[in-house]
Design an enzyme around this catalytic site. Sequence first.
Site, PDB file in Angstrom:
ATOM      1  N   ARG A   1     107.044  14.062   6.159  1.00 17.18           N
ATOM      2  CA  ARG A   1     106.277  15.205   6.686  1.00 17.18           C
ATOM      3  C   ARG A   1     106.987  15.766   7.925  1.00 17.18           C
ATOM      4  O   ARG A   1     108.019  15.226   8.343  1.00 17.18           O
ATOM      5  CB  ARG A   1     104.825  14.833   7.002  1.00 17.18           C
ATOM      6  CG  ARG A   1     104.629  13.654   7.865  1.00 17.18           C
ATOM      7  CD  ARG A   1     103.198  13.110   7.728  1.00 17.18           C
ATOM      8  NE  ARG A   1     103.121  11.749   8.214  1.00 17.18           N
ATOM      9  CZ  ARG A   1     102.890  11.422   9.470  1.00 17.18           C
ATOM     10  NH1 ARG A   1     102.671  12.343  10.358  1.00 17.18           N
ATOM     11  NH2 ARG A   1     102.868  10.156   9.836  1.00 17.18           N
TER      12      ARG A   1
ATOM     13  N   ASN B   1     115.153  10.426  12.837  1.00 13.91           N
ATOM     14  CA  ASN B   1     114.055  11.351  13.138  1.00 13.91           C
ATOM     15  C   ASN B   1     112.695  10.660  13.253  1.00 13.91           C
ATOM     16  O   ASN B   1     111.817  11.164  13.936  1.00 13.91           O
ATOM     17  CB  ASN B   1     114.016  12.419  12.030  1.00 13.91           C
ATOM     18  CG  ASN B   1     112.740  13.219  12.065  1.00 13.91           C
ATOM     19  OD1 ASN B   1     112.556  14.088  12.920  1.00 13.91           O
ATOM     20  ND2 ASN B   1     111.809  12.921  11.160  1.00 13.91           N
TER      21      ASN B   1
ATOM     22  N   TYR C   1     106.357   7.341  25.355  1.00 13.48           N
ATOM     23  CA  TYR C   1     107.095   8.269  24.488  1.00 13.48           C
ATOM     24  C   TYR C   1     108.307   8.859  25.233  1.00 13.48           C
ATOM     25  O   TYR C   1     109.426   8.877  24.705  1.00 13.48           O
ATOM     26  CB  TYR C   1     106.134   9.368  24.052  1.00 13.48           C
ATOM     27  CG  TYR C   1     106.704  10.386  23.099  1.00 13.48           C
ATOM     28  CD1 TYR C   1     106.855  10.108  21.749  1.00 13.48           C
ATOM     29  CD2 TYR C   1     107.073  11.658  23.551  1.00 13.48           C
ATOM     30  CE1 TYR C   1     107.361  11.055  20.869  1.00 13.48           C
ATOM     31  CE2 TYR C   1     107.571  12.611  22.689  1.00 13.48           C
ATOM     32  CZ  TYR C   1     107.712  12.305  21.345  1.00 13.48           C
ATOM     33  OH  TYR C   1     108.209  13.252  20.481  1.00 13.48           O
TER      34      TYR C   1
HETATM   35  P1  NAP Z   1     105.244  13.528  12.190  1.00 12.18           P
HETATM   36  O1  NAP Z   1     104.801  14.780  11.534  1.00 12.18           O
HETATM   37  O2  NAP Z   1     104.220  12.608  12.778  1.00 12.18           O
HETATM   38  O3  NAP Z   1     106.144  12.687  11.128  1.00 12.18           O
HETATM   39  C1  NAP Z   1     106.667  11.452  11.481  1.00 12.18           C
HETATM   40  C2  NAP Z   1     107.523  10.904  10.367  1.00 12.18           C
HETATM   41  O4  NAP Z   1     108.040   9.624  10.770  1.00 12.18           O
HETATM   42  C3  NAP Z   1     106.742  10.657   9.071  1.00 12.18           C
HETATM   43  O5  NAP Z   1     107.593  10.919   7.980  1.00 12.18           O
HETATM   44  C4  NAP Z   1     106.420   9.166   9.150  1.00 12.18           C
HETATM   45  O6  NAP Z   1     106.222   8.545   7.869  1.00 12.18           O
HETATM   46  C5  NAP Z   1     107.683   8.644   9.793  1.00 12.18           C
HETATM   47  N1  NAP Z   1     107.511   7.344  10.434  1.00 12.18           N
HETATM   48  C6  NAP Z   1     106.610   6.986  11.380  1.00 12.18           C
HETATM   49  N2  NAP Z   1     106.780   5.690  11.707  1.00 12.18           N
HETATM   50  C7  NAP Z   1     107.804   5.236  10.948  1.00 12.18           C
HETATM   51  C8  NAP Z   1     108.460   3.984  10.818  1.00 12.18           C
HETATM   52  N3  NAP Z   1     108.099   2.909  11.536  1.00 12.18           N
HETATM   53  N4  NAP Z   1     109.476   3.867   9.929  1.00 12.18           N
HETATM   54  C9  NAP Z   1     109.853   4.929   9.170  1.00 12.18           C
HETATM   55  N5  NAP Z   1     109.281   6.137   9.257  1.00 12.18           N
HETATM   56  C10 NAP Z   1     108.266   6.280  10.134  1.00 12.18           C
HETATM   57  O7  NAP Z   1     106.277  13.815  13.374  1.00 12.18           O
HETATM   58  P2  NAP Z   1     107.155  15.142  13.698  1.00 12.18           P
HETATM   59  O8  NAP Z   1     106.365  16.006  14.579  1.00 12.18           O
HETATM   60  O9  NAP Z   1     107.749  15.663  12.459  1.00 12.18           O
HETATM   61  O10 NAP Z   1     108.299  14.499  14.620  1.00 12.18           O
HETATM   62  C11 NAP Z   1     109.538  14.053  14.083  1.00 12.18           C
HETATM   63  C12 NAP Z   1     110.431  13.596  15.237  1.00 12.18           C
HETATM   64  O11 NAP Z   1     110.608  14.680  16.164  1.00 12.18           O
HETATM   65  C13 NAP Z   1     109.824  12.453  16.024  1.00 12.18           C
HETATM   66  O12 NAP Z   1     110.849  11.580  16.445  1.00 12.18           O
HETATM   67  C14 NAP Z   1     109.213  13.145  17.226  1.00 12.18           C
HETATM   68  O13 NAP Z   1     109.102  12.297  18.330  1.00 12.18           O
HETATM   69  C15 NAP Z   1     110.210  14.262  17.460  1.00 12.18           C
HETATM   70  N6  NAP Z   1     109.666  15.410  18.200  1.00 12.18           N
HETATM   71  C16 NAP Z   1     108.627  16.139  17.691  1.00 12.18           C
HETATM   72  C17 NAP Z   1     108.151  17.225  18.426  1.00 12.18           C
HETATM   73  C18 NAP Z   1     107.044  18.093  17.917  1.00 12.18           C
HETATM   74  O14 NAP Z   1     106.637  18.986  18.671  1.00 12.18           O
HETATM   75  N7  NAP Z   1     106.551  17.900  16.721  1.00 12.18           N
HETATM   76  C19 NAP Z   1     108.704  17.530  19.664  1.00 12.18           C
HETATM   77  C20 NAP Z   1     109.743  16.756  20.137  1.00 12.18           C
HETATM   78  C21 NAP Z   1     110.221  15.694  19.394  1.00 12.18           C
HETATM   79  P3  NAP Z   1     104.748   8.429   7.202  1.00 12.18           P
HETATM   80  O15 NAP Z   1     104.399   9.849   6.763  1.00 12.18           O
HETATM   81  O16 NAP Z   1     104.921   7.527   6.052  1.00 12.18           O
HETATM   82  O17 NAP Z   1     103.851   7.913   8.285  1.00 12.18           O
END
Ligand code: NAP
Length: 248
Positions: free
Chosen positions: A16, A91, A156
């Site tokens: 996702r 990621n 975080y």
């Molecule tokens: P998200 O929608 O919560 O998706 C997280 C993804 O990581 C999901 O595919 C989840 O799998 C997977 N995941 C979680 N724990 C895991 C584990 N232990 N092993 C393998 N996979 C795992 O997050 P996102 O917003 O797309 O963020 C992606 C990255 O960008 C993260 O590192 C986040 O910190 C960074 N980021 C995001 C933002 C933002 O505004 N969204 C800003 C800065 C940085 P499941 O679906 O199976 O749980």
Amino acid sequence: MKLLENKTAIVTGGSRGIGKGIAYKFAEQGCNVAFTYSSSEEAAKKIEAELQAKGVKAKAYKSNAAILEEAQTLVENVLEDFSSIDIVINNAGITKDNLLMRMGEADFDKVIEVNLKSVFNMTKAIQPTFLKQRKGSLIHMSSVVALKGNAGQCNYAASKAGIIGFSNSIALELASRNIRSNVIAPGFIATEMTDKIPEIHLKKWIEDIPLKKAGTTEDIANACVFLASDMSSYITGQVLNVNGGMYI
Ligand code: NAP
């Protein structure tokens, strides 16, 4: 011209949000995609089929990024299924937000394990392959909060700041072997992770973004295509901020 034709990428956390966006964009650029998930099996299978329909090889793997042995098994399985790996995108990430006074040790440790230790795990696991082929691109997902901090996110922010120090060190260690390590620091990107943020905070955040809007998963995926492709072959040890001017 497709920028990632004949390359293979591993994307952790591709079920996702940003990881899913990267998987789709990479497939459109001709890249074969191996991606992981933690629990979203159904979503992962659907994405796998949609990526294959774009004409590339694609496979979903259930793999806990926080565990070194699982990262090593993942690399072995992907090599068996795809024959080669050119790009690794670290990621996968989680949040467990709280003010320090309310944050338990377990929530600090968990976020460090999933967000930072995972980067060590995958990089360690892929290193022999990249060394042997004398090329590889590592891209690690940090965050704007690594640079500016954020009240309620000390775990975080620490995990995301750690990624930058890790990546810069690996860039120095592996540059002579043509292996590049770069970081992307997204600002506020609308995904399920940010859906958890209360409306009142969201509004204030967007007001404070110079470009006056949230970023999209496509904005991050585009930056990943650049850092994964040969267009960036002279770029290593960098942090690319994709944040609408949030931190200048
Ligand atoms: P998200 O929608 O919560 O998706 C997280 C993804 O990581 C999901 O595919 C989840 O799998 C997977 N995941 C979680 N724990 C895991 C584990 N232990 N092993 C393998 N996979 C795992 O997050 P996102 O917003 O797309 O963020 C992606 C990255 O960008 C993260 O590192 C986040 O910190 C960074 N980021 C995001 C933002 C933002 O505004 N969204 C800003 C800065 C940085 P499941 O679906 O199976 O749980």
